[in-house]
Design an enzyme around this catalytic site. Structure first.
Site, PDB file in Angstrom:
ATOM      1  N   TYR A   3     -20.404  21.236  -3.557  1.00  0.00           N
ATOM      2  CA  TYR A   3     -20.230  20.794  -4.939  1.00  0.00           C
ATOM      3  C   TYR A   3     -21.351  21.338  -5.828  1.00  0.00           C
ATOM      4  CZ  TYR A   3     -16.720  17.855  -2.695  1.00  0.00           C
ATOM      5  OH  TYR A   3     -15.642  17.412  -1.957  1.00  0.00           O
ATOM      6  N   ARG A  37     -27.753  12.350  -2.590  1.00  0.00           N
ATOM      7  CA  ARG A  37     -27.010  12.718  -1.376  1.00  0.00           C
ATOM      8  C   ARG A  37     -27.063  14.230  -1.274  1.00  0.00           C
ATOM      9  NH1 ARG A  37     -20.979  11.118   0.902  1.00  0.00           N
ATOM     10  NH2 ARG A  37     -21.945  10.165   2.722  1.00  0.00           N
ATOM     11  N   ALA A  95     -19.332   5.636   7.787  1.00  0.00           N
ATOM     12  CA  ALA A  95     -18.095   5.862   7.043  1.00  0.00           C
ATOM     13  C   ALA A  95     -16.969   5.472   7.993  1.00  0.00           C
ATOM     14  CB  ALA A  95     -17.971   7.306   6.577  1.00  0.00           C
ATOM     15  N   CYS A 135     -14.626   3.159  16.322  1.00  0.00           N
ATOM     16  CA  CYS A 135     -13.971   4.383  15.848  1.00  0.00           C
ATOM     17  C   CYS A 135     -13.798   5.344  17.028  1.00  0.00           C
ATOM     18  CB  CYS A 135     -14.870   5.001  14.781  1.00  0.00           C
ATOM     19  SG  CYS A 135     -14.449   6.700  14.389  1.00  0.00           S
ATOM     20  N   CYS A 178     -10.955  10.342  15.729  1.00  0.00           N
ATOM     21  CA  CYS A 178      -9.740  11.172  15.695  1.00  0.00           C
ATOM     22  C   CYS A 178      -9.527  11.837  14.342  1.00  0.00           C
ATOM     23  CB  CYS A 178      -8.517  10.318  16.028  1.00  0.00           C
ATOM     24  SG  CYS A 178      -8.239   8.996  14.815  1.00  0.00           S
ATOM     25  N   CYS A 230      -8.215   9.352   9.498  1.00  0.00           N
ATOM     26  CA  CYS A 230      -8.634   8.850   8.172  1.00  0.00           C
ATOM     27  C   CYS A 230      -8.835  10.015   7.207  1.00  0.00           C
ATOM     28  CB  CYS A 230      -9.903   8.014   8.300  1.00  0.00           C
ATOM     29  SG  CYS A 230     -11.199   8.774   9.297  1.00  0.00           S
TER      30      CYS A 230
HETATM   31 FE1  SF4 Z   1     -12.265   6.532  13.358  1.00  0.00          FE
HETATM   32 FE2  SF4 Z   1     -11.005   7.597  11.295  1.00  0.00          FE
HETATM   33 FE3  SF4 Z   1      -9.897   7.654  13.726  1.00  0.00          FE
HETATM   34 FE4  SF4 Z   1     -10.123   5.344  12.345  1.00  0.00          FE
HETATM   35  S1  SF4 Z   1      -8.891   7.113  11.800  1.00  0.00           S
HETATM   36  S2  SF4 Z   1     -10.553   5.666  14.496  1.00  0.00           S
HETATM   37  S3  SF4 Z   1     -12.071   5.652  11.312  1.00  0.00           S
HETATM   38  S4  SF4 Z   1     -11.793   8.661  13.074  1.00  0.00           S
END
Ligand code: SF4
Ligand code: ADP
Length: 703
Positions: free
Chosen positions: A180, A228, A324, A348, A351, A354
């Site tokens: 950014y 950040r 997060a 978590c 995966c 999200c």
């Molecule tokens: Fe983790 Fe995102 Fe998978 Fe949920 S969707 S388990 S927060 S990686």
């Protein structure tokens, strides 16, 4: 139960400039897919993290001006009075639980295409950040910022900071990360300026410093100002004065912000999938920051273990534990540690479903936490469920992700539940899939649910029980839920995407055959048009076991959809390392006589590949015979006292694990709801102030 003393350090307050975080749990800014068009959903989602004990809860990225327009990706805005009111819903939801609310003010610079605002994107030297995510690319590049643009940017930041304060935020960000605008000023490849903002590192950080200064001048008396910053690329660059350019930047800005929020540079390294990257992967890049600045430092690492968190604090890596994904998968993670219930943490699995939601432009979905995004619109609380609407006994058939989640949620509601599974072990598809390279961590989907189920007194678990219709009719349950999964098929598709029939032959296999232990002799051709993880992971595994494997796909990349989960670049690397040959943009034409014939999608040019075994990773179909047989005998079922027979998960609609968990959860929540209710509440933007009244102000601020 009470907190283990060794975790006390996690619950110490931390002073951040003029505000104080009540503990060290910091829900860092992350995309939620919820734009200003969904302010109540957003408030519900973020507020839940505060309720669950996160001492600081931040927004996702929030544009300071229409020149930062990331559409069609779901970004938030803070441009006008309605936006202030929209965000105020979130700060109220967060403050209600005693937490601080942070806002990540953002300008995308040359990384955005301003597809909606149609304004010229801005960058240090007219060089755009070229997204490798082809689907997101625009074809409008950027304008080199002149001094007036820089003055405007500083004004937009200050104005947005004022608005952020009005909306009730306690921590206001300057965001110099991930391609950014301020980040573009830090790197000489983009920043080729010859004025005071380009050249030496001291010049390249000038814009970031000025952004911090104007933010502090605007609201620094009552709000903390956070920086950040992405440090991965800078850390790899030699500096004449310091250990690296990252060290130099941090040294130059050491005391400028009230808080350092430190991270990686690109989504695949920052939000790295567990398949290829372990927890705590940021540490080697950001570990030096605390040694240079006296200000508090927050960072992430997909931390779900309180011991790993304590270690970060004790070893002087971080002051605040950023989360997060762990805060999405379990908003109540801090509370559970506080109450000595670590075993209840829904960890978590990495995966990245999200993050795929953000790429899809929709509200966040989570494999582990089906309530994510549903807090307001469906009134789903991750820790509370409505009491059972009756005393029905429920039989759930199939112990995969859908059946496990459904049984658990029904049992939490107070139903008397039996869960039957044909195999000797629970887990369904996870039993095999967690044995694929890198996917072991996904076993948390099973482990957490089974662990919870085993602690409930109103559940009976029957593994090694393959149920027939007669068995079910004799079991005396009032309700029956079928969760028998799906199977991979040998279906092939034509050039026009028409399903044209099954690939026949003794040596044609599917992932189910591999899972069942079939002997797959090499050379192997694996034809993948499922495009998610299975084809790539299976090719990797088959090659690792010594066979010669050729991966063929009609897509442009191997496991093409994994671009959405940040896994795709590493899939290619893993296949190359495993020695897998790759043919993209190709369709399977035939198989026999020790060879497979493939053809280029566009030219039709054919190629013969040596092939003794053909593995097709393509379409899946519901394994719903049991359901259909039961429905066909519905009169007998009614006579046996069964009042309902339903399907969930893959046996209803084949999908990813996230869909199965969600389907199982939704079914359990809605089992006894009266028919005819609205499906969910529909959110709407805040329009308290007539949008026309902005027209003058907006025109003045256009470049
Ligand atoms: Fe983790 Fe995102 Fe998978 Fe949920 S969707 S388990 S927060 S990686
Ligand atoms: P989902 O993802 O929808 O949960 P899975 O395929 O992961 O689906 O799991 C389905 C589970 O159902 C598998 O473990 C399978 O062994 C089990 N199953 C299938 N048929 C029966 C049956 N007749 N009785 C008991 N379990 C069954």
């Amino acid at each position: 139960m009470s907190r283990q003393p060794r975790y006390d350090v996690l619950f110490e307050p931390v002073k951040i400039g003029p505000v104080t975080a009540p503990n060290r749990f910091y829900a860092v800014p992350h995309a939620s897919g919820m734009t200003n068009a969904m302010p109540r959903m957003r408030a519900g989602f973020r507020g839940m993290k505060a309720e669950g004990g996160w001492g600081v809860v931040c927004t996702g990225y929030v544009s300071v001006h229409p020149t930062a327009d990331d559409s069609p990706l779901p970004y938030a805005t803070l441009w006008d009075e309605n936006d202030i009111r929209s965000h105020a819903m979130m700060t109220e939801a967060v403050h209600r639980h005693g937490s601080l609310a942070g806002i990540e003010l953002w300008h995308g610079g040359g990384s955005v295409s301003n597809k909606t605002s149609r304004l010229p994107p801005l960058s240090p030297s007219g060089l755009s950040w070229m997204p490798t995510h082809v689907g997101f690319m625009g074809n409008q590049r950027s304008k080199a910022m002149d001094r007036r643009d820089i003055r405007d940017l500083l004004r937009w930041q200050a104005e947005a900071a004022h608005k952020a304060k009005s909306a009730g935020f306690d921590i206001v960000y300057v965001y110099a990360g991930m391609g950014y605008l301020p980040y573009e000023f830090l790197l000489p490849e983009w920043n080729r300026r010859t004025d005071a903002y380009g050249g030496a590192v001291a010049n390249r950080v000038r814009l970031v410093r000025e952004l911090i200064d104007v933010t502090k001048d605007a609201i620094g008396d009552t709000c903390a100002v956070a920086l950040r910053i992405s440090l991965e690329e800078l850390r790899g660059r030699a500096s004449e004065r310091c250990a690296s350019e990252a060290h130099e930047v941090v040294e130059l800005l050491a005391d400028a912000p009230d808080l350092w929020d430190v991270k990686m540079d690109s989504s695949p390294t920052d939000c790295a999938p567990s398949r290829f990257t372990p927890e705590g992967s940021h540490e080697p890049i950001i570990d030096f920051v605390k040694k240079i600045t006296a200000k508090p430092v927050v960072g992430v690492g997909r931390f779900t273990s309180p011991d790993a968190m304590v270690s970060q604090i004790k070893r002087g890596v971080l002051d605040l534990i950023g989360g997060a994904r762990p805060s999405i998968a379990d908003p109540f993670l801090p509370r559970k540690i506080d109450e000595g219930r670590e075993q209840d943490i829904r960890e978590c699995i990495g995966c990245n479903i999200c993050i795929s939601s953000w790429h899809d432009g929709v509200p966040v979905r989570c494999t582990q936490n089906p309530t994510a995004g549903e807090e307001w619109r469906r009134d789903w609380h991750p820790e509370r469920v409505a009491a059972a609407g009756g005393d029905a006994t429920v039989l759930v058939v199939g112990g995969g992700p859908a059946g496990l989640e459904c049984a658990l949620t029904l049992a939490r509601r107070g139903y008397q539940v039996s869960l039957a599974e044909a195999a000797e072990a629970f887990g369904g598809r996870l039993r095999f899939e967690t044995t694929l390279p890198g996917l072991n961590g996904w076993g948390r989907v099973l482990d957490w649910r089974l662990g919870q189920l085993r602690r409930l007194g109103n559940v009976t678990l029957y593994a090694g029980n393959e149920l027939s219709v007669d068995d079910i009719l004799g079991l005396e349950h009032r309700r029956v839920v079928i969760a028998t999964g799906a199977r991979w098929t040998r279906m092939l598709y034509s050039d026009l995407e028409l399903p044209v029939g099954l690939a026949e032959g003794a040596n044609v296999f599917t992932p189910d055959d591999v899972a069942a232990g079939a002997r797959i002799d090499g050379p192997i051709v694996l034809f993948d048009f499922d495009n998610y993880y299975m084809g790539g992971a299976l090719a990797q595994r088959l090659a690792q076991s010594g066979a010669r494997v050729t991966y063929v796909t009609p897509a442009g990349h191997a496991s093409a959809w994994t671009i959405m989960t940040n896994e795709q670049p590493q899939v290619h690397r893993a296949l190359a390392q495993a020695g897998v040959d790759l043919h993209t943009l190709s369709r399977l034409k035939g198989f026999g006589d020790g060879a497979a014939t493939i053809a280029n999608l566009f030219t039709g040019e054919e190629r013969r590949l040596p092939c003794r075994s053909l593995v097709i990773v393509g379409a899946r179909t519901a394994r719903d015979e049991l359901y259909r047989a039961l429905v066909a005998r519905s009169e007998e079922a009614a006579a046996a006292g069964i009042v309902s027979v339903d399907r969930i998960g893959d046996s209803l609609v084949p999908g990813a694990i996230v869909h199965a968990v969600y389907g199982g959860h939704r079914f359990a929540r809605e089992l006894d709801l009266p028919p005819g209710l609205p499906i969910y509440r529909r959110d709407a933007p805040v329009v308290d102030v007539d949008p026309l009244s902005y027209l003058n102000g907006l025109e003045e601020s256009l470049p």
